[in-house]
Design an enzyme around this catalytic site. Structure first.
Site, PDB file in Angstrom:
ATOM      1  N   ASP B 397      -0.584   5.741  -3.022  1.00 49.20           N
ATOM      2  CA  ASP B 397      -0.025   5.060  -2.085  1.00 49.20           C
ATOM      3  C   ASP B 397      -0.919   5.113  -0.730  1.00 49.20           C
ATOM      4  OD1 ASP B 397       2.112   4.213  -0.515  1.00 49.20           O
ATOM      5  OD2 ASP B 397       2.607   6.058   0.362  1.00 49.20           O
ATOM      6  N   GLY B 680       3.144  -0.561  -0.206  1.00 46.64           N
ATOM      7  CA  GLY B 680       4.037  -1.619   0.378  1.00 46.64           C
ATOM      8  C   GLY B 680       3.284  -2.428   1.625  1.00 46.64           C
ATOM      9  N   ASP B 813       3.716   9.914  -0.734  1.00 50.16           N
ATOM     10  CA  ASP B 813       4.531  10.870   0.150  1.00 50.16           C
ATOM     11  C   ASP B 813       5.872  10.201   0.313  1.00 50.16           C
ATOM     12  OD1 ASP B 813       3.886   8.582   1.861  1.00 50.16           O
ATOM     13  OD2 ASP B 813       3.569   9.749   3.521  1.00 50.16           O
ATOM     14  N   ASN B 816       9.457   5.622  -1.125  1.00 48.99           N
ATOM     15  CA  ASN B 816       9.171   4.483  -2.335  1.00 48.99           C
ATOM     16  C   ASN B 816       8.060   4.859  -3.120  1.00 48.99           C
ATOM     17  OD1 ASN B 816       7.010   4.956  -0.238  1.00 48.99           O
ATOM     18  ND2 ASN B 816       6.762   2.968   0.160  1.00 48.99           N
TER      19      ASN B 816
END
Lengths: 341, 1159
Positions: B397, B680, B813, B816
């Site tokens: 991420d 994202g 973390d 999502n």
């Protein structure tokens, strides 16, 4: 000061020990040429030395082996192999060329006899043989089918091992110009001390010492000519603590085995000898063989060249591989100094 | 558990709709809804034994041993005493049972603690204290600030105006920002009136219990009116009440039915690569066992018919054995019992112990401990450690993982002047270090002490009252959706929707424009120490299309102002002509900010005409109540008012990278690990961070940015990219579907390439052309997927797992990231800013991304190395042990006679050989951690399963067979007709057994001594101790005393004394042990010499230089130049392109927007 305060706040901080941080002091051996090559050469030399020692020791042991199964019609014991003969005796002569210094050991040897068969090996009752009166009357189930006779009387000693006890006997004569003299055979101390003194014990009744009374209510094994309490007149060698019986009960590891029969303390002088065999034990039906063997002894036991040869072979191989590895080392050492990329 | 408990009968009746009546327990009991008691523990005292045993016997090895035990009780078959099986089985079952019991007890305790929490229940018209577990569906309960929500319930009323209630959902989805819920007016009117609440008799019909956290559908019928219910009115169990003094709720789902509980558990059980390999190998071993037993059974039939039949004089056949073939059949099973040691029951337990050990090492590692947050690394799953040494793909991420998710107001440009850089006296720009003097904000008692700024000129500009600078900070403190909270007197805490906004408002606060409080209609600031109240007239909220937000406020002097902040491109379009010059200067500044990797926002304002605004407001009211085209009408109105703005300047916020991220990524890619970023975030941000982390750089041959509009274009672009990389002809690119292979092999191309794809296109790629996507992506060094949904993150991982058969690791973390953490072989959670949800579903967690390299390169590599060493040795020792029985079969009439003493068989795996190998697998190191980190290429063997695979297993078998031949035939030859030095025989079965087992034990101990490359004191103790223990136990068991106590159990009396006092017995043992080990030394030496692996070379080098590796040089990676980051705020909205939400509208109706609703 502030530092200490900081550490007090950090309650989750892992312990900084050599163990938790995987920094334990350690010795890190490494298969480098400097260790491996000398090891191989040294090991080879040591092995060859041991091998030579073993080989010559073994060769110095004198062994006289006499086969007396009587399978071939020419052999002297052939007549005893007929079914109808009872108390058959046969003689085998042999010559001793060189003095066998005492003590000389006399063994009987069976070939193709599976004392190591699992079902044979378990067919005994150590409780009974240890003199336990309860098991004397109620032998272990493992003894089946040599546990009870047809009338449900317990067999003592029970089991297939005891039932199949070797019962040929030998008498040794020295032949001196047609004059025959019996060679004294010592039967004392032919079994392991622990077996004789600890493992095997005669059943003892509280009131008496008579062995026969103790065995009352039991029957002899089917193949035995006499009950256990009549194996010897000497009470120290009778019943379960008969040494021939104890030797037999220590079952062999391999289908060819040798068991100690007697000791000739004075050794055998050169000359002719004659063994008189009471031939009772049938082995022909299952292709067995019987032998009687005389052997001297060394620090490494009887004659057995195997170990010496094995050491010699192993030692030579390690020297040869040592040389090969040395060649490889010389040829390739340049490459290994290459930097690790 | 279908076998136990009555619960199953009820749960079979699928609940289709929930129907309940408030304050009417009698009515609700008709439906048998569960109460609020939860039970996550599996057992109770009585069911523990049966259920646990049942579960344990589902393991194939345990079931197999049970089967063996049954066989052993058949007298015709039993070839070993029962204790040889029972003792190890009991021990294994016991260890596992104790572990399960402890785990379950912990669950029971935490259940109990939760069940006994106190809550206020409205019962019989009175408020009563009660326990959580006594709450029933239909109860009305009262909750107070900072308390956990007891059950899923309908919000009835609260202390705040309009029935608003603030909650924090960290336990549910990991997001720490506040969310707002609002009660229906009809219920919120009841307020705190106990009488009214007690007589509330609303009826609720709603969906059945389910695990969707973001949806709720139902209706409330009250006083013959129907009111629709949605998620906005529901408080879920697990949330925490914040900023709300009290609230009342009607329990709808309790206990097990609550959405929290429906979501928990049922996480897939992860198995490692080695586990899967082991399952195959255990099958192989079974096959092997059957072959061996068949050979021996046939041998027995032949032997019995040719020899045993005639040997019946001395050993008659059993009455129930009619012929030789039947004997062979029985012997088959007897050998199954004897050779059972090839199926290693203690293996699984040992593996668990080793993994537990390596997990503890991870927990204990002080180099993965983050002192700033007092967070140690944590191995939450203890069964995956060795897989850490086999990772091929890392999916990371971005926010909070690569970056700190801390936004720092770093620079700004106000009215054409740039602030934020530090210059020395000669005007040269200098780097900011720890020693650089910080701006002193002590003039402002309300300043946030954590805020750091270095450029003193900005504060001076504020102090001398530069109007633009004041307007700039006024804008920052007015135009936002932050909620202030005064936890203690005088200490302000901002609850910000996004960290960007928090950073901006905090900056304004420190520069003397303190945002103090807000009501629906006002915003209170403390401007340079003076309290000023602004009237808030309208909020024109942010969304992804608008990329800006505005507020309209009335100054105390009555003037109306519109303040706007947004993406520079958007704001620049709306400037008045007078700002043209300023715009150009600002643009150059913005370029510079972007070059530094900062996130920028442009700020502008205008004064509004009162008449015009009144008119606009009327139209606005109309539009927001219109039923058709509401969205469009509103956005037109926004467009209309947000124009002719005056530019103020721009802010630059730094999205701080975590420490050591670029270095970690560099090291990991040297270890041949591919790193994909799945975020994202927007494409620009993601690419920017990609450059910042050195994943993308300007030396790359090409960076493919996939930006097709439909499925076909994406496909063509992907194939084009792949053709360019393979240097194939690009003209033959078609969009034909490729056949789906089951495995995509690894390919290599010249040069480095990057691939960037965004979520909506990824949707096409994952749908129709996953093979193309994967092939292309795998050719690239770096892959960045932006604007991906949580589900897509998991899909990408599944894709790689499926076709590349690679071991994957996901690190993230936030909430999502949970799906990808669960989907990957290994999930790593960063215990960071975004809450705890990712950590809770992860397998490993730590505080900093950079610890990943230590986790993989040190802990993973060691774990894998140790596990493989362990497995090789374990199989070897069991094969060497078992095959001796096989050879002996040929000499004992295939009678299933054991070679060893039964006690030795029982204790071999448990005592004599377990500890040395365990010590090796817990302490062994080929090279130490410093070298492991310095040479990442040492990681490669794990990725290719080099240390333990089927080939290695076959080698173990061959090694075992060789050893067993030595271990049988050397004693055989040496003891053939052998006698002692006193003439008594020593070739009896018991002596042979003793000598064979001693040879075996010495040989396998020497082997472990050879395998151990890191001899700590513990290794010495265990290795030599095991030998000592063997001799001690053997002499004890063969002693007179033991025999006299249990004659039948210890029949080997005296064997040790009589055999081991013979020199040639020792020479036999020595020879066989050396012969077992020598060939291994030869093979290892020669292979290190002729075909040295990287570890061999490194070890040689370490020997030579005898020092530690140089400390890694911390290089400052150069920032990319001239890259522009057009960044807007509220990064959570990154995947808003896929999920559009219109929820904001309702709240705007009351003209008050406390916090943006999170998608």
């Amino acid at each position: 000061m502030s530092r200490q305060r900081d550490q007090a706040v950090l309650k989750n901080k892992p312990d900084n020990t050599a163990f938790t941080q995987q920094r334990l002091p350690a010795w890190q051996p490494f298969l480098s040429a400097g260790y491996v090559l000398p090891t191989f050469f040294l090991l080879g030399l040591v092995f060859i030395a041991i091998g030579l020692g073993l080989y010559f020791t073994s060769n110095n042991v004198i062994e006289i082996e006499l086969e007396y199964t009587g399978r071939s019609p020419n052999s002297s014991c052939h007549h005893c192999t007929k079914n109808d003969t009872k108390d058959c005796k046969c003689n085998i002569e042999f010559k001793v060329d060189k003095t066998l210094p005492g003590p000389v050991f006399m063994y009987y040897e069976l070939v193709n006899f599976y004392q190591n068969h699992r079902k044979y090996g378990v067919s005994r009752d150590d409780d009974q043989l240890n003199g336990d009166l309860k098991y004397l009357k109620e032998p272990s189930e493992y003894c089946f089918p040599f546990r009870q006779d047809g009338q449900n009387r317990p067999i003592a000693p029970c089991g297939a091992i005891a039932n199949s006890m070797f019962n040929d006997s030998f008498v040794l004569y020295k032949v001196n110009n047609s004059e025959i003299s019996k060679v004294p055979l010592n039967s004392k101390g032919i079994s392991w001390w622990t077996d004789y003194n600890v493992k095997f014990n005669n059943p003892k009744l509280d009131n008496g010492t008579d062995l026969k009374q103790a065995f009352e209510g039991t029957v002899k094994p089917h193949n035995w000519p006499r009950p256990a309490y009549e194996l010897d007149t000497n009470p120290e060698n009778n019943g379960f603590i008969n040494e021939d019986f104890i030797v037999w009960m220590r079952t062999a590891a391999l289908p060819t085995f040798r068991k100690l029969y007697r000791r000739i303390d004075d050794g055998l002088q050169p000359g002719k000898y004659l063994v008189e065999i009471s031939y009772n034990y049938p082995v022909l039906s299952f292709n067995g063989q019987k032998r009687v063997t005389f052997s001297t002894i060394s620090w490494m036991g009887g004659r057995n060249p195997f170990l010496g040869i094995a050491y010699l072979v192993c030692g030579s191989v390690s020297i040869v591989t040592g040389i090969i590895m040395l060649i490889v080392y010389i040829k390739y050492q340049g490459q290994n100094i290459r930097k690790v990329e | 558990m279908p076998l136990f408990g009555k619960d199953c009968t009820r749960s079979k009746l699928q609940e289709e709709e929930r129907y309940l009546k408030a304050n009417d327990r009698n009515f609700n009991t008709k439906f048998h809804y569960v109460n609020n008691r939860i039970k996550t523990s599996k057992y109770n005292i009585f069911t523990f034994l049966p259920i646990n045993l049942f579960e344990q016997f589902q393991r194939i090895a345990n079931a197999y041993f049970l089967f063996l035990l049954v066989l052993q009780f058949i007298p015709q078959i039993s070839s070993l005493s029962w204790y040889t099986t029972v003792v190890p089985l009991m021990l294994v079952l016991l260890i596992t049972a104790v572990k399960d019991a402890i785990d379950d007890y912990h669950r029971y305790r935490s259940d109990n603690q939760v069940n006994n929490r106190e809550v206020t229940i409205l019962k019989d018209g009175k408020l009563q204290r009660g326990k959580w577990m006594h709450v029933e569906v239909g109860d009305v309960i009262r909750m107070e600030n900072n308390h956990f929500v007891t059950a899923d319930m309908l919000l009835l009323s609260s202390s705040e105006p309009y029935g608003l209630t603030y909650i924090e959902t960290a336990e549910l989805d990991g997001e720490t920002n506040l969310k707002v819920k609002q009660a229906l007016t009809v219920t919120s009117d009841m307020g705190e009136n106990t009488q009214a609440l007690a007589s509330f008799d609303g009826e609720v019909r709603c969906e059945a219990p389910n695990n969707r956290l973001d949806k709720f559908k139902g209706t409330l019928t009250y006083k013959e009116n129907k009111y629709p219910l949605d998620n906005e009115k529901i408080l879920l169990r697990g949330c925490t009440l914040r900023n709300t003094e009290w609230c009342y709720g009607l329990v709808i789902f309790a206990g097990q039915d609550s959405k929290l509980m429906q979501n928990s558990g049922l996480s897939a059980f992860k198995r490692t690569n080695i586990d899967r390999l082991m399952n195959i190998l255990v099958l192989w071993i079974f096959g092997f066992l059957i072959v061996m037993c068949t050979v021996l059974a046939i041998g027995n039939s032949i032997w019995e018919s040719q020899k045993g039949y005639y040997f019946q004089v001395y050993l008659p056949w059993d009455v129930d054995t009619p012929n030789a073939s039947f004997s062979g059949f029985l012997m088959f099973w007897s050998y199954v019992i004897i050779l059972n040691t090839v199926v290693p029951i203690s293996l699984y337990v040992s593996i668990e112990v080793i993994r537990l050990g390596s997990s503890f090492y991870i927990d204990w590692d002080s180099k993965m401990y983050y002192p700033k947050k007092d967070t140690p690394a944590l191995a939450r799953t203890t069964t995956l450690t060795e897989e850490l040494g086999q990772i091929q793909y890392i999916f990371s991420d971005k926010t909070g993982t690569l970056t700190q998710n801390i936004m720092i107001f770093n620079k700004c440009t106000i009215n054409g002047k740039m602030y934020g850089n530090v210059h020395d006296l000669s005007g040269q720009r200098i780097d900011i270090t720890a020693k650089t003097e910080k701006v002193d904000f002590s003039f402002n008692p309300m300043a946030d002490p954590k805020f750091v700024f270095y450029d003193h000129s900005l504060l001076e500009a504020v102090k001398i009252g530069d109007p633009e600078v004041h307007e700039f900070f006024r804008l920052l403190s007015l135009c936002h959706t932050v909620m202030p909270e005064e936890k203690q007197k005088g200490i302000l805490i901002y609850q910000a929707q996004s960290p960007d906004e928090g950073a901006l408002v905090t900056a304004a606060r420190n520069f003397g424009f303190v945002f103090l409080s807000r009501t629906p209609e006002t915003i209170t600031l403390v401007e340079m120490g003076k309290t000023v109240v602004y009237e808030l007239l309208s909020i024109l909220d942010f969304d992804n299309v608008r990329k800006r937000m505005s507020v309209v406020v009335r100054h105390p002097d009555g003037k109306l102002y519109l303040y706007c902040k947004g993406a520079d491109t958007i704001v620049f379009e709306r400037l008045s002509a007078s700002s043209q010059q300023l715009r150009d200067i600002t643009t150059t500044h913005l370029d510079e900010f972007a070059g530094d990797g900062l996130r920028t926002l442009a700020l502008a304002y205008k004064e509004l005409n009162k008449v015009y605004f009144t008119n606009w407001q009327e139209r606005y009211q109309e539009a927001s109540t219109s039923l058709e085209n509401r969205e469009e009408l509103l956005s037109e109105l926004y467009e209309e008012i947000e124009k002719d703005l005056t530019l103020l300047g721009a802010t630059a916020v730094e999205d701080k990278l975590q420490d050591g991220v670029p270095q970690t990524i560099e090291t990991l890619s040297k270890a041949n690990i591919k790193i994909w970023v799945l975020t994202g975030d927007k494409q620009e941000t993601a690419v920017n961070i990609g450059y910042a982390c050195n994943m993308l750089n300007e030396d790359m041959k090409n960076i493919f940015i996939i930006d097709g509009n439909n499925s076909e274009e994406v496909c063509v672009e992907l194939r084009k990219a792949s053709a360019i990389m393979r240097k194939e002809d690009q003209t033959e690119i078609s969009i034909k579907q490729l056949k789906k292979p089951t495995f995509i092999p690894e390919e290599n191309v010249d040069g480095e390439y990057g691939l960037v794809i965004s979520g909506d296109l990824l949707a096409y790629a994952l749908e129709d052309m996953e093979i193309d996507f994967l092939k292309t992506a795998c050719l690239c060094k770096t892959v960045i997927c932006c604007r991906v949904t949580p589900l897509q993150k998991a899909q990408v991982i599944e894709l790689v797992k499926k076709y590349k058969k690679a071991i994957t690791l996901a690190i993230g973390d936030g909430a999502n990231d949970v799906s990808m953490i669960k989907a990957a072989h290994i999930g790593v959670g960063i215990s960071g800013e975004e809450g705890t949800q990712a950590v809770l579903s992860s397998d490993f967690s730590f505080a900093q991304f950079r610890y990943l390299q230590r986790l993989l390169l040190v802990h993973g590599r060691w774990s894998y190395f140790r596990m493989c060493r362990f497995l090789s040795y374990f199989f070897y020792k069991n094969f060497a042990f078992t095959f001796v029985h096989f050879w002996y079969g040929f000499f004992c009439g295939f009678s299933a006679q054991t070679v060893y003493d039964e006690w030795f068989i029982t204790l071999y795996n448990l005592m004599y050989t377990s500890l040395p190998v365990l010590a090796m697998s817990l302490f062994d190191q080929d090279v130490n951690d410093r070298w492991s980190m310095a040479y990442p290429q040492l990681y490669e063997p794990g990725q290719f399963n080099r240390y333990f695979n089927k080939l290695v297993f076959v080698k173990c078998i061959i090694h075992g067979v060789y050893s067993s031949l030595v271990l049988f035939f050397i004693p055989y030859g040496a003891l053939f007709e052998a006698v002692r030095d006193d003439g008594e025989t020593v070739s009896d079965y018991q002596s042979f057994a003793l000598i064979a087992q001693t040879c075996l034990l010495v040989a396998v101990t020497l082997q472990i001594a050879l395998d151990t490359s890191f001899w700590t004191a513990i290794n010495h103790f265990f290795i030599w101790g095991s030998l000592a223990v063997y001799f001690a136990i053997t002499f004890t068991m063969y002693s007179n005393g033991m025999y006299l106590m249990f004659p039948t159990s210890f029949p080997f009396i005296g064997t040790a004394r009589n055999a081991l006092n013979q020199p040639h017995v020792w020479l036999t043992i020595f020879l066989s042990a050396v012969m077992c080990v020598l060939p291994i030394i030869i093979v290892r030496y020669l292979s290190a010499e002729l075909r040295p692996t990287s570890i061999d070379k490194l070890q040689l080098k370490i020997r030579k230089i005898k020092t530690l590796p140089p400390k890694p040089v911390v290089r400052r990676l150069k920032r990319p130049s001239a890259r522009r980051s057009a960044y807007a705020f509220a990064h959570q909205q990154g995947f808003g392109a896929l999920i559009t939400s219109g929820k904001n509208m309702r709240i705007r109706n009351i003209n008050y927007k406390p916090s943006k609703t999170v998608v």
